[in-house]
Structure formats: C-alpha cells, structure tokens
Design an enzyme around this catalytic site. Structure first.
Site, PDB file in Angstrom:
ATOM      1  N   CYS A 124       0.698  -1.320   0.186  1.00  0.00           N
ATOM      2  CA  CYS A 124       0.035   0.038   0.155  1.00  0.00           C
ATOM      3  C   CYS A 124       0.890   1.295  -0.066  1.00  0.00           C
ATOM      4  CB  CYS A 124      -0.904  -0.040   1.324  1.00  0.00           C
ATOM      5  SG  CYS A 124      -2.048  -1.601   1.153  1.00  0.00           S
ATOM      6  N   CYS A 444       0.216   2.533   6.495  1.00  0.00           N
ATOM      7  CA  CYS A 444       0.623   1.340   6.708  1.00  0.00           C
ATOM      8  C   CYS A 444       0.722   0.128   5.433  1.00  0.00           C
ATOM      9  CB  CYS A 444      -0.392   0.422   7.912  1.00  0.00           C
ATOM     10  SG  CYS A 444      -1.988   0.588   7.285  1.00  0.00           S
TER      11      CYS A 444
END
Length: 460
Positions: A124, A444
């Site tokens: 991500c 994250c």
C-alpha cells in the site's frame, strides 16, 4: 495508466494484555462532521537543510478513484516531455505483460524512449516508494525532473491456473511426440481447472488484512460503534470536500468503451443505523470489521511532477510544497501489521525536529476504521511506547480537527499502488487552503511495513 501520465504528466493473538491497557473509551467522531476551522498561519522555521537541494512538488493529479467493477499531468502543467529525466511508478498486483508498467505507460503517453522508467512495489505504500526514490535521484544530483506515481486495476486482476494445471501445460510445451502428449493428457483431472484467485493475505501468516484488522481492533478495545462513527466521518467529509470542489487533484478520465468519469464514486455517506445492520466481514459472528468501516477494492492511478526547486523556478513554475524528511518502518506482520503510522510518526518528527503540535494537516491512509483508531490509541499510550517501541514517552494521537479533513481511503478509495500520491497532494492542497505550514503523511502496508513523510507548504 497512459492517460494519467498524458493528462497529468482465526484466534486472538497473544495480545490480550493490550486490551487490559486500552480499555474502551469514547472516540466519537460526530463533532468532526462539521467543517474544521482553518489552521492559523504561524511563523515557523523552514526545514531547508544546508548544502542540500530543496525538492518540490510542482503539481499532482489522479483520475477518479472507482470502486472495482464500475466504470493527466502533462496537460495540467504543460511540462515538455523531453525535460523529464526519470519516471517511477508503483503497483501491487502486476500484470505479467506489463510488469514494468511505468515504462509501458511512459511510452504510451509519448515520452521519449530515451527516458528511463521503472516500477516499484511495496504494497500500500508503493507510490510512496516511487516518490522517495525520485527524491533520492534529485537529492543526489542525478536528476532534476521526476514523474512519480502509481496505478492499480482491481477490476481485472490476473487469475492463475492451478499449480497442477500450470505444471501440465509446461510439460506439454516440452513434449515432442504424440505419445508423450497423450501420456500427459491421461493425467488430467477436472480439479486442475480450479483457478487460483488472488487474496489480500499475508504470505508469512496466511491471514487476510481484514482479519488482522479485526484482531487489532479487539486488542485495542475499539468498539464497532467507534469504527462505524469514524467511517461515517470519512464519507461525510469526503462528500463535503467533493461538493465544495476541494478535490482539485482529480482530473476526468475516459473509460474505454464507457463514459467519462469526473469524480470518485465510492463516497456514500450512510447512517449509523444502516451501518449497524451489516454483518462482520471477516471474523464471524463476533467481529467488528464490516464492509462499511473498511476501504473498498478500487481502480485508480495518480502522478506527481517532482523537481529540484531551482529547476522549477527557472521554468516558471510555482511549486505547491516541499517534500522534506521521510522514514520507512517495519514490524511484526502478525500482531502489528497495521501499526505502521504509530512507529513511523515519532521517527519522522524527530528527524525533522518537529513535534505533533507543529503539524497543521495530518493525512493518514485509512485501511480500516479499526486500524486508524487502534493507531490513535497506540500513539497516545506511554505503556505501548515503552513496552513495544522502546521509547520513553508517547508521541500523542493526532487531533481530529486536523486529521483527514477531506476524507480518506475509506471514502475516496484505495488503489493499492496509487494512494501515496493522493495523500501527499491532499496534504499539500490542504496546507495551501488552510494556511498551515507542515503536513504529516503516514500509511501502513502489508508485510508489517509503514511510511511517514513531512510536507512543507511552499511560500505563497
């Protein structure tokens, strides 16, 4: 992808002791549905460093983020294609035919075949890695002008044959006689045809990210109501920002064979009553993570024009922001998979010589409501800082009035490889609109990794 360049250029873990420290307490977001007050312009030091090049964001764009299964920088900046030194893009679920999607997109967009391009992947935070790789090239003097971004297409992910079918097909390709081929066909079974579907799961733990988010929420005593309230806040603020024209980085995109899309289509404010009716999506029947308080699978692409400050000014551009200090972190992918912001935030603040009070705009990736609220609790805990981070004191949680004020990944969407650029541009645009000086971006990522960066407003 080419057009974005052209247009824009199971069981609870052994963390039950966490729950003893993080008792349930209200984290109501309802008051944040109102418009946040503009940040007060302050006189702060600049983060420019002696003998180091200032690196700026000239502009950045993205195509509308679309829910999967539903329906460019050069035009925005008029930058000559031949002055771009390097192109870097991030992506997560790669198509074999375009494994270096940055290069294929650059060629398709008309860039010179002499302009190098490569693709990075870091889950991500892939676009974050693309940006910071570009920063390194500029800081070292190897480049002056970088296009960095990311892309993800969840509506058409590669689906593989089963391992047994792949093995048989490869052996058939090597078979030289009819007898060898017939012998291989005799071993075929119908279950060979079962496909291998992609899953958002950790290779090291075999656990889906949603399952991990549910365990994290339980470990930090984040209630279902807290998560639903936060998700409603995200959608409501995104809708408000969209209606007021604040999402200025979005550019129209013509979907091949379909209509032109002009805005994100996942922004859907609901009600707490409707959200409460949804069943748990991962840990059933007692989990708290649902489709309503999770980010959704998204198609999208983003791109940014990053330059050395002196190059941008020489070409007549007015940059939007400086890109300053950044860090990457990594921790246990089982029990701390989604705690990247907690670990990265104090490190990047220390590196920049700032405190939480200095930050005017926070832009954190919202994978799940529970993930965001668990990070808030971890960041606001001396106990967690001392026992898990080796720090003497907590860094403190971001004030909600400064946090994701134009929505986040829960509402805007999360194309895995493209979100990092959206976060940075949101911080830069908010600083310009609200009169702040420093923004902090954090996210994250799968594998238990994380990233944080300081963005400084460019003087008006």
């Amino acid at each position: 992808m080419t057009s974005i360049l052209t247009y824009t250029f199971k069981n609870l873990p052994n963390t039950s002791k966490w729950a003893l420290q993080f008792s349930v307490r209200p984290l109501s977001c309802s008051s944040q549905l109102r418009a946040a007050p503009a940040a007060q312009t302050k006189s702060k030091k600049t983060l420019a460093k002696p003998n180091m090049r200032n690196i700026v964001v000239v502009d950045g764009v993205r195509i509308p983020f679309l829910q999967s299964g539903t329906s460019g920088l050069l035009h925005r900046t008029n930058v000559p294609k031949d002055i771009v030194d390097y192109i870097i893009f991030g992506t997560v679920i790669q198509e074999v035919k375009t494994s270096n999607v940055a290069r294929e997109a650059a060629l398709g967009a008309g860039f010179s075949d002499k302009t190098p391009a490569h693709t990075v992947t870091m889950a991500c935070i892939s676009a974050n890695q693309a940006m910071t790789t570009g920063l390194g090239l500029i800081a070292s003097g190897q480049s002056d002008v970088i296009v960095a971004g990311g892309v993800e297409l969840m509506s058409d992910v590669p689906i593989r044959h089963s391992r047994k079918m792949r093995k048989m097909m490869l052996e058939l390709n090597k078979a030289k006689t009819l007898g060898q081929r017939l012998s291989l066909f005799s071993k075929f079974r119908l279950n060979f045809l079962a496909p291998e579907l992609p899953a958002v799961a950790e290779f090291s733990t075999s656990e889906t990210m949603g399952h991990s988010a549910d365990r994290l929420a339980a470990a930090f005593a984040v209630s279902r109501q807290d998560q639903d309230e936060y998700a409603l806040r995200s959608h409501s603020l995104a809708k408000k920002a969209q209606d007021e024209g604040l999402l200025s980085d979005v550019v129209p995109f013509k979907v091949p064979g379909k209509d032109t899309v002009t805005k994100d289509n996942g922004i859907r404010p609901s009600s707490l009553e409707q959200m409460a009716k949804l069943k748990p999506a991962f840990i059933k029947p007692y989990g708290t993570v649902t489709a309503a308080n999770s980010s959704f699978l998204t198609d999208g692409a983003s791109a940014m024009l990053i330059m050395a400050e002196e190059k941008a000014l020489a070409m007549g551009y007015k940059p939007k922001a400086y890109l300053r200090d950044f860090v990457y972190v990594s921790q246990d992918p089982k029990d701390q998979l989604l705690l990247g912001p907690t670990y990265a935030t104090p490190k990047v603040l220390e590196k920049a010589g700032l405190t939480m009070n200095d930050i005017d705009a926070f832009e954190f990736h919202e994978a799940f409501s529970g993930q965001i609220l668990a990070n808030f609790k971890a960041m606001d805990s001396d106990w967690f800082a001392q026992n898990y981070m080796g720090r003497k004191t907590k860094v403190g949680s971001p004030p909600l009035e400064k946090f994701n004020n134009w929505g986040g990944s829960l509402s805007l969407g999360h194309p895995f490889g493209a979100t990092g650029c959206r976060l940075v541009m949101a911080a830069a645009n908010r600083l310009r609109k609200e009169g702040g000086q420093y923004g902090l971006v954090a996210a994250c990522a799968a594998g238990g990794q994380g990233h944080a960066m300081i963005v400084e407003a460019y003087p008006k």
